[in-house]
Write a protein that holds these residues in place. Structure first.
Motif, mmCIF file in Angstrom:
data_model
loop_
_atom_site.group_PDB
_atom_site.id
_atom_site.type_symbol
_atom_site.label_atom_id
_atom_site.label_comp_id
_atom_site.label_asym_id
_atom_site.label_seq_id
_atom_site.Cartn_x
_atom_site.Cartn_y
_atom_site.Cartn_z
ATOM 1 N N LEU A 1 -8.676 -11.239 41.310
ATOM 2 C CA LEU A 1 -8.911 -12.252 40.282
ATOM 3 C C LEU A 1 -7.658 -12.478 39.434
ATOM 4 N N ALA A 2 -7.003 -11.389 39.050
ATOM 5 C CA ALA A 2 -5.815 -11.498 38.201
ATOM 6 C C ALA A 2 -4.670 -12.207 38.906
ATOM 7 N N ASN A 3 -4.610 -12.057 40.220
ATOM 8 C CA ASN A 3 -3.496 -12.631 40.985
ATOM 9 C C ASN A 3 -3.908 -13.843 41.811
ATOM 10 N N GLU A 4 -5.104 -14.378 41.569
ATOM 11 C CA GLU A 4 -5.629 -15.486 42.362
ATOM 12 C C GLU A 4 -4.691 -16.701 42.388
ATOM 13 N N LEU B 1 -10.673 -20.288 34.992
ATOM 14 C CA LEU B 1 -10.835 -19.152 35.903
ATOM 15 C C LEU B 1 -11.284 -19.570 37.295
ATOM 16 N N ALA B 2 -11.539 -20.855 37.469
ATOM 17 C CA ALA B 2 -11.908 -21.419 38.773
ATOM 18 C C ALA B 2 -13.063 -20.659 39.416
ATOM 19 N N GLY B 3 -13.170 -20.781 40.756
ATOM 20 C CA GLY B 3 -14.300 -20.188 41.458
ATOM 21 C C GLY B 3 -14.337 -18.676 41.394
ATOM 22 N N ALA B 4 -13.177 -18.055 41.429
ATOM 23 C CA ALA B 4 -13.130 -16.586 41.403
ATOM 24 C C ALA B 4 -13.681 -16.049 40.087
ATOM 25 N N GLY B 5 -13.374 -16.722 38.995
ATOM 26 C CA GLY B 5 -13.906 -16.308 37.700
ATOM 27 C C GLY B 5 -15.411 -16.444 37.641
ATOM 28 N N MET B 6 -15.939 -17.535 38.215
ATOM 29 C CA MET B 6 -17.386 -17.720 38.273
ATOM 30 C C MET B 6 -18.037 -16.640 39.116
ATOM 31 N N ALA B 7 -17.398 -16.255 40.223
ATOM 32 C CA ALA B 7 -17.941 -15.198 41.082
ATOM 33 C C ALA B 7 -18.017 -13.870 40.339
ATOM 34 N N LEU B 8 -16.996 -13.543 39.559
ATOM 35 C CA LEU B 8 -17.007 -12.302 38.792
ATOM 36 C C LEU B 8 -18.108 -12.330 37.737
ATOM 37 N N THR C 1 -22.732 -23.372 44.265
ATOM 38 C CA THR C 1 -22.881 -22.573 45.481
ATOM 39 C C THR C 1 -22.644 -21.094 45.200
ATOM 40 N N ILE C 2 -21.622 -20.798 44.415
ATOM 41 C CA ILE C 2 -21.306 -19.406 44.072
ATOM 42 C C ILE C 2 -22.447 -18.782 43.278
ATOM 43 N N VAL C 3 -23.030 -19.546 42.347
ATOM 44 C CA VAL C 3 -24.139 -19.027 41.534
ATOM 45 C C VAL C 3 -25.347 -18.722 42.406
ATOM 46 N N VAL C 4 -25.686 -19.625 43.319
ATOM 47 C CA VAL C 4 -26.857 -19.417 44.186
ATOM 48 C C VAL C 4 -26.623 -18.268 45.153
ATOM 49 N N LEU C 5 -25.433 -18.224 45.748
ATOM 50 C CA LEU C 5 -25.135 -17.178 46.725
ATOM 51 C C LEU C 5 -24.851 -15.827 46.080
ATOM 52 N N GLY C 6 -24.212 -15.853 44.909
ATOM 53 C CA GLY C 6 -23.676 -14.608 44.375
ATOM 54 C C GLY C 6 -22.484 -14.162 45.201
ATOM 55 N N ALA C 7 -21.648 -15.136 45.573
ATOM 56 C CA ALA C 7 -20.505 -14.840 46.446
ATOM 57 C C ALA C 7 -19.529 -13.886 45.772
#
Length: 288
Positions: free
Chosen positions: A8-11, A66-73, A154-160
């Motif tokens: 995440l830090a280096n995304e 934080l884009a998608g990676a931030g949402m995933a975290l 999609t990330i929220v539903v999947l929990g990717a």
């Protein structure tokens, strides 16, 4: 710092590094052995297409820091999403999430061809009269924002997992540049790759001026969805060299190859034979 936090830090650096590396390879390949002759000034197109990339990057970072990676975290910390709820092991969760997100992007691509208002945005991508590595990142900012919101959902539903999201973003960017490349693969290699990955010859069909060809081969990464759901087209009617790239109603280079023209394109003209449900070739035959 665990691995996910490191990713995440280096995304941004990871994605930028892969982008520049793949871009350099494909751009060099195009220069040394182009598949088709270009019809519009490369200097003009590249300045405009890459200018749009810079604009979209700035817009996304301002709106979604934080884009998608931030949402995933965030989803992982809250326990949101199917994969988090059922505590699916990472070795299964990562590839499952990557494949699922690829399918959602395929569905999104079909949607922007089917809904008139969304086709207005997406035709910025299709109006490019040439087809090369820069076409793969040529999207209107409004479409980029919509795409990010769909990814978030999609990330929220999947929990990717964070790692899956970063892998997916890197793959999506890399394959988009690859399959939009003005390059040619050996025929045997192209046939083999097409069972898994979208190749330049396969995706070039999707950029044809012909409606039935434009509304085929929607995949950017995996070819499975087009094959399974009936939208796969092997070759264009006129052949890879003879086919015409672009959109019939938008052929003026000042409109489709300049940055200001691309930004204004969604607000110009009527939507006629825009997509899927209004194609003349799908109309039932008239009774004599």
């Amino acid at each position: 710092m665990d691995f996910e936090q490191f990713v995440l830090a280096n995304e941004p650096a990871i994605r930028l590094g892969f982008f520049l590396g793949v871009f350099a390879v494909i751009a060099s390949w195009e220069l040394l052995a182009p598949r088709r002759a270009l019809t519009v000034s490369k200097t003009l197109r590249w300045a405009s297409n890459l200018g749009l990339v810079v604009l979209n990057t700035v817009v996304l970072r301002l709106l979604f820091p934080l884009a998608g990676a931030g949402m995933a975290l965030f989803c992982a910390e809250q326990g949101w999403g199917l994969l988090n709820h059922f505590q699916v092991p990472m070795l299964i969760a990562i590839p499952l999430a990557v494949v699922a997100m690829d399918f959602v992007i395929w569905l999104q691509h079909v949607m922007v061809h089917a809904v008139p208002a969304l086709w207005r945005l997406h035709r910025v991508h299709h109006a490019d009269r040439d087809f090369d590595v820069t076409t793969g990142a040529r999207f209107h900012p409004f479409e980029i924002i919509l795409s990010m919101l769909i990814k978030f959902a999609t990330i929220v539903v999947l929990g990717a997992p964070v790692v899956a999201v970063v892998i997916f973003e890197v793959m999506l960017n890399a394959t988009a540049m690859f399959n939009h490349g003005n390059i040619r693969l050996p025929a045997a290699l192209d046939r083999v790759l097409r069972w898994v990955l979208v190749t330049p010859d396969m995706h070039r069909v999707h950029h044809s001026i012909e409606d039935d060809e434009t509304n085929s081969n929607f995949g950017f990464n995996l070819t499975w969805w087009d094959r399974l759901l009936g939208t796969y087209r092997e070759q264009p009617h006129a052949g890879q060299i003879g086919m015409t790239i672009g959109i019939r109603d938008h052929r003026n280079p000042q409109e489709v190859a300049r940055l200001d023209g691309m930004l204004l394109l969604p607000f110009r003209g009527e939507i006629k034979n825009y997509a899927i449900n209004r194609r003349s070739f799908m109309d039932p035959p008239r009774e004599e």
